[in-house]
Design a protein around this motif. Structure first.
Motif, PDB file in Angstrom:
ATOM      1  N   LYS A  67      16.943   2.441  17.178  1.00  0.00           N
ATOM      2  CA  LYS A  67      16.999   1.362  18.006  1.00  0.00           C
ATOM      3  C   LYS A  67      18.023   0.010  17.521  1.00  0.00           C
ATOM      4  O   LYS A  67      18.803  -0.219  18.222  1.00  0.00           O
ATOM      5  CB  LYS A  67      15.815   0.804  18.457  1.00  0.00           C
ATOM      6  CG  LYS A  67      14.886   1.791  19.151  1.00  0.00           C
ATOM      7  CD  LYS A  67      13.591   1.174  19.604  1.00  0.00           C
ATOM      8  CE  LYS A  67      12.746   2.251  20.675  1.00  0.00           C
ATOM      9  NZ  LYS A  67      11.762   1.827  20.919  1.00  0.00           N
ATOM     10  N   GLU A  70      21.729   0.812  17.535  1.00  0.00           N
ATOM     11  CA  GLU A  70      22.520   0.300  18.554  1.00  0.00           C
ATOM     12  C   GLU A  70      23.185  -1.171  18.697  1.00  0.00           C
ATOM     13  O   GLU A  70      24.295  -1.333  19.249  1.00  0.00           O
ATOM     14  CB  GLU A  70      21.622   0.551  19.746  1.00  0.00           C
ATOM     15  CG  GLU A  70      22.445   0.251  21.137  1.00  0.00           C
ATOM     16  CD  GLU A  70      21.399   0.437  22.142  1.00  0.00           C
ATOM     17  OE1 GLU A  70      21.951   0.223  23.477  1.00  0.00           O
ATOM     18  OE2 GLU A  70      20.321   1.110  22.199  1.00  0.00           O
ATOM     19  N   TYR A  71      22.405  -2.011  18.010  1.00  0.00           N
ATOM     20  CA  TYR A  71      23.002  -3.587  17.921  1.00  0.00           C
ATOM     21  C   TYR A  71      23.405  -3.787  16.637  1.00  0.00           C
ATOM     22  O   TYR A  71      23.715  -5.113  16.229  1.00  0.00           O
ATOM     23  CB  TYR A  71      22.043  -4.395  18.488  1.00  0.00           C
ATOM     24  CG  TYR A  71      21.424  -3.942  19.947  1.00  0.00           C
ATOM     25  CD1 TYR A  71      22.139  -3.989  20.873  1.00  0.00           C
ATOM     26  CD2 TYR A  71      20.148  -3.518  19.846  1.00  0.00           C
ATOM     27  CE1 TYR A  71      21.753  -3.692  22.131  1.00  0.00           C
ATOM     28  CE2 TYR A  71      19.655  -3.170  21.345  1.00  0.00           C
ATOM     29  CZ  TYR A  71      20.635  -3.204  22.500  1.00  0.00           C
ATOM     30  OH  TYR A  71      19.871  -2.657  23.584  1.00  0.00           O
ATOM     31  N   ALA A  72      23.240  -3.035  15.601  1.00  0.00           N
ATOM     32  CA  ALA A  72      23.718  -3.402  14.019  1.00  0.00           C
ATOM     33  C   ALA A  72      25.043  -2.526  13.783  1.00  0.00           C
ATOM     34  O   ALA A  72      24.756  -1.467  12.793  1.00  0.00           O
ATOM     35  CB  ALA A  72      22.633  -3.528  13.302  1.00  0.00           C
ATOM     36  N   THR A  73      25.954  -2.794  14.201  1.00  0.00           N
ATOM     37  CA  THR A  73      27.134  -1.872  13.795  1.00  0.00           C
ATOM     38  C   THR A  73      27.509  -1.681  12.364  1.00  0.00           C
ATOM     39  O   THR A  73      27.818  -0.706  11.861  1.00  0.00           O
ATOM     40  CB  THR A  73      28.535  -2.072  14.570  1.00  0.00           C
ATOM     41  OG1 THR A  73      28.720  -3.408  14.226  1.00  0.00           O
ATOM     42  CG2 THR A  73      28.018  -1.828  16.251  1.00  0.00           C
ATOM     43  N   ARG A  76      24.503   0.733  10.618  1.00  0.00           N
ATOM     44  CA  ARG A  76      24.282   2.171  11.246  1.00  0.00           C
ATOM     45  C   ARG A  76      24.362   3.235   9.878  1.00  0.00           C
ATOM     46  O   ARG A  76      23.573   3.982   9.912  1.00  0.00           O
ATOM     47  CB  ARG A  76      25.354   2.690  12.109  1.00  0.00           C
ATOM     48  CG  ARG A  76      25.290   1.888  13.527  1.00  0.00           C
ATOM     49  CD  ARG A  76      26.185   2.133  14.486  1.00  0.00           C
ATOM     50  NE  ARG A  76      26.150   1.317  15.624  1.00  0.00           N
ATOM     51  CZ  ARG A  76      26.826   1.314  16.641  1.00  0.00           C
ATOM     52  NH1 ARG A  76      28.154   1.942  16.533  1.00  0.00           N
ATOM     53  NH2 ARG A  76      26.682   0.695  17.637  1.00  0.00           N
ATOM     54  N   PHE A 174      25.594  -7.547  12.806  1.00  0.00           N
ATOM     55  CA  PHE A 174      24.752  -7.295  14.048  1.00  0.00           C
ATOM     56  C   PHE A 174      24.856  -8.280  14.982  1.00  0.00           C
ATOM     57  O   PHE A 174      25.108  -9.245  14.925  1.00  0.00           O
ATOM     58  CB  PHE A 174      23.198  -7.232  13.479  1.00  0.00           C
ATOM     59  CG  PHE A 174      22.736  -8.383  12.530  1.00  0.00           C
ATOM     60  CD1 PHE A 174      22.307  -9.493  13.298  1.00  0.00           C
ATOM     61  CD2 PHE A 174      22.864  -8.531  11.268  1.00  0.00           C
ATOM     62  CE1 PHE A 174      21.747 -10.659  12.620  1.00  0.00           C
ATOM     63  CE2 PHE A 174      22.445  -9.633  10.848  1.00  0.00           C
ATOM     64  CZ  PHE A 174      21.978 -10.531  11.365  1.00  0.00           C
ATOM     65  N   ASN A 175      24.253  -7.768  16.327  1.00  0.00           N
ATOM     66  CA  ASN A 175      24.218  -8.744  17.465  1.00  0.00           C
ATOM     67  C   ASN A 175      22.965  -9.582  17.320  1.00  0.00           C
ATOM     68  O   ASN A 175      21.911  -8.929  17.727  1.00  0.00           O
ATOM     69  CB  ASN A 175      24.286  -8.072  18.729  1.00  0.00           C
ATOM     70  CG  ASN A 175      24.558  -8.920  20.009  1.00  0.00           C
ATOM     71  OD1 ASN A 175      23.521  -9.687  20.040  1.00  0.00           O
ATOM     72  ND2 ASN A 175      25.292  -8.580  20.914  1.00  0.00           N
ATOM     73  N   ARG A 176      22.893 -10.769  16.767  1.00  0.00           N
ATOM     74  CA  ARG A 176      21.609 -11.589  16.611  1.00  0.00           C
ATOM     75  C   ARG A 176      20.769 -11.701  17.861  1.00  0.00           C
ATOM     76  O   ARG A 176      19.654 -11.348  17.735  1.00  0.00           O
ATOM     77  CB  ARG A 176      21.897 -12.879  16.178  1.00  0.00           C
ATOM     78  CG  ARG A 176      20.736 -13.725  15.943  1.00  0.00           C
ATOM     79  CD  ARG A 176      21.256 -14.996  15.366  1.00  0.00           C
ATOM     80  NE  ARG A 176      21.513 -14.975  13.874  1.00  0.00           N
ATOM     81  CZ  ARG A 176      21.935 -15.917  13.086  1.00  0.00           C
ATOM     82  NH1 ARG A 176      22.270 -17.040  13.911  1.00  0.00           N
ATOM     83  NH2 ARG A 176      22.168 -15.842  11.847  1.00  0.00           N
ATOM     84  N   LYS A 178      20.629  -9.805  20.500  1.00  0.00           N
ATOM     85  CA  LYS A 178      20.036  -8.482  20.957  1.00  0.00           C
ATOM     86  C   LYS A 178      18.973  -8.141  19.939  1.00  0.00           C
ATOM     87  O   LYS A 178      18.047  -7.387  20.211  1.00  0.00           O
ATOM     88  CB  LYS A 178      21.003  -7.317  20.854  1.00  0.00           C
ATOM     89  CG  LYS A 178      21.957  -7.630  22.229  1.00  0.00           C
ATOM     90  CD  LYS A 178      21.605  -7.072  23.637  1.00  0.00           C
ATOM     91  CE  LYS A 178      22.351  -7.483  24.472  1.00  0.00           C
ATOM     92  NZ  LYS A 178      21.631  -7.035  26.201  1.00  0.00           N
ATOM     93  N   ILE A 179      19.193  -8.323  18.570  1.00  0.00           N
ATOM     94  CA  ILE A 179      18.244  -7.614  17.631  1.00  0.00           C
ATOM     95  C   ILE A 179      17.081  -8.747  17.795  1.00  0.00           C
ATOM     96  O   ILE A 179      15.842  -8.234  17.719  1.00  0.00           O
ATOM     97  CB  ILE A 179      18.929  -7.902  16.122  1.00  0.00           C
ATOM     98  CG1 ILE A 179      19.743  -6.976  15.949  1.00  0.00           C
ATOM     99  CG2 ILE A 179      17.791  -7.672  15.162  1.00  0.00           C
ATOM    100  CD1 ILE A 179      19.631  -5.527  16.034  1.00  0.00           C
ATOM    101  N   LEU A 182      15.173  -7.178  20.586  1.00  0.00           N
ATOM    102  CA  LEU A 182      14.395  -6.071  20.203  1.00  0.00           C
ATOM    103  C   LEU A 182      13.227  -6.232  19.505  1.00  0.00           C
ATOM    104  O   LEU A 182      12.226  -5.534  19.576  1.00  0.00           O
ATOM    105  CB  LEU A 182      15.318  -5.002  19.665  1.00  0.00           C
ATOM    106  CG  LEU A 182      14.868  -3.595  18.940  1.00  0.00           C
ATOM    107  CD1 LEU A 182      14.265  -2.791  20.200  1.00  0.00           C
ATOM    108  CD2 LEU A 182      15.839  -3.072  18.262  1.00  0.00           C
TER     109      LEU A 182
END
Length: 225
Positions: A67, A70-73, A76, A174-176, A178-179, A182
């Protein structure tokens, strides 16, 4: 006892060894004792006024790692292969102001200061935030100031790992928002008190790294006498 020159050589060798590992060997795992040692170097790290605005979340759950990916390119590959994956959280500004319950607990229960000394330290800290660095009125700057302190702990953990032959990679890709969402949805982070600062992966390298490159000392060091 190891002499000073030997210690210096060991530390510099660890810095030469350390590199931002992108691919870890998924079959090699860090022992519990070794990772506890890494975490302890983070826990013992310095922070402004000793107020420790951090929390270390070690994510070993494979479903949660998927999960996060998905938001931490930028993480990965490491999320798939690292032995241990860490998210460092930072206290929000509401906890870091001088009058907060968190600061009171730090002064009274953690640092165990006598009442008069605790009060003087709180007042000094309040002046520091409002006047010396003058950031209390800007929540974003307050949060980033707290985040910068977590990087002290992160740096110590990266070095501690390298000293015992463990690889690592600090991660900011990463998208702060979104993380944060989550972690809150998963019940891992209380969004009323924390936000994400940085990630880090630990394990054993799968490939040999390229030679380390750095600017020469003359370019980065200036003495003023």
């Amino acid at each position: 006892m190891i002499d000073k020159e030997t210690k210096k050589t060991e530390v510099l060798s660890a810095f030469q060894f350390r590199h931002a590992t992108k691919d870890f060997d998924p079959d090699k795992k860090i022992s519990a004792a070794d990772f506890d040692y890494i975490l302890e170097t983070g826990r013992l790290s310095p922070s402004s006024y000793g107020f420790e605005p951090w929390k270390f979340v070690v994510v070993q759950n494979k479903e949660l790692r998927s999960k996060l990916a998905e938001y931490a390119t930028g993480a990965r590959r490491q999320l798939q292969s690292a032995s241990h994956f860490m998210i460092i959280l930072t206290r929000l500004p509401k906890d870091m102001v001088a009058g907060s319950d968190y600061i009171k607990r730090m002064l009274d229960d953690v640092q165990k200061l006598p009442h008069e000394i605790a009060q003087a330290k709180r007042e000094n800290y309040d002046h520091f935030l409002k006047t010396s660095i003058a950031i209390e009125d800007d929540p974003r700057v307050m949060f980033e100031w707290a985040c910068r302190q977590t990087y002290i702990a992160l740096g110590n953990m990266l070095t501690a790992a390298a000293l015992i032959g463990i690889d690592s990679c600090p991660i900011e890709g990463f998208n702060r928002a979104k993380i944060n969402e989550l972690l809150a949805a998963e019940g891992i982070m209380d969004p009323e008190h924390f936000g994400i600062s940085v990630m880090a992966a630990f394990g054993y390298r799968l490939h040999a790294p390229s030679d380390k490159t750095r600017r020469c000392a003359q370019e980065v060091i200036e003495w003023v006498e």
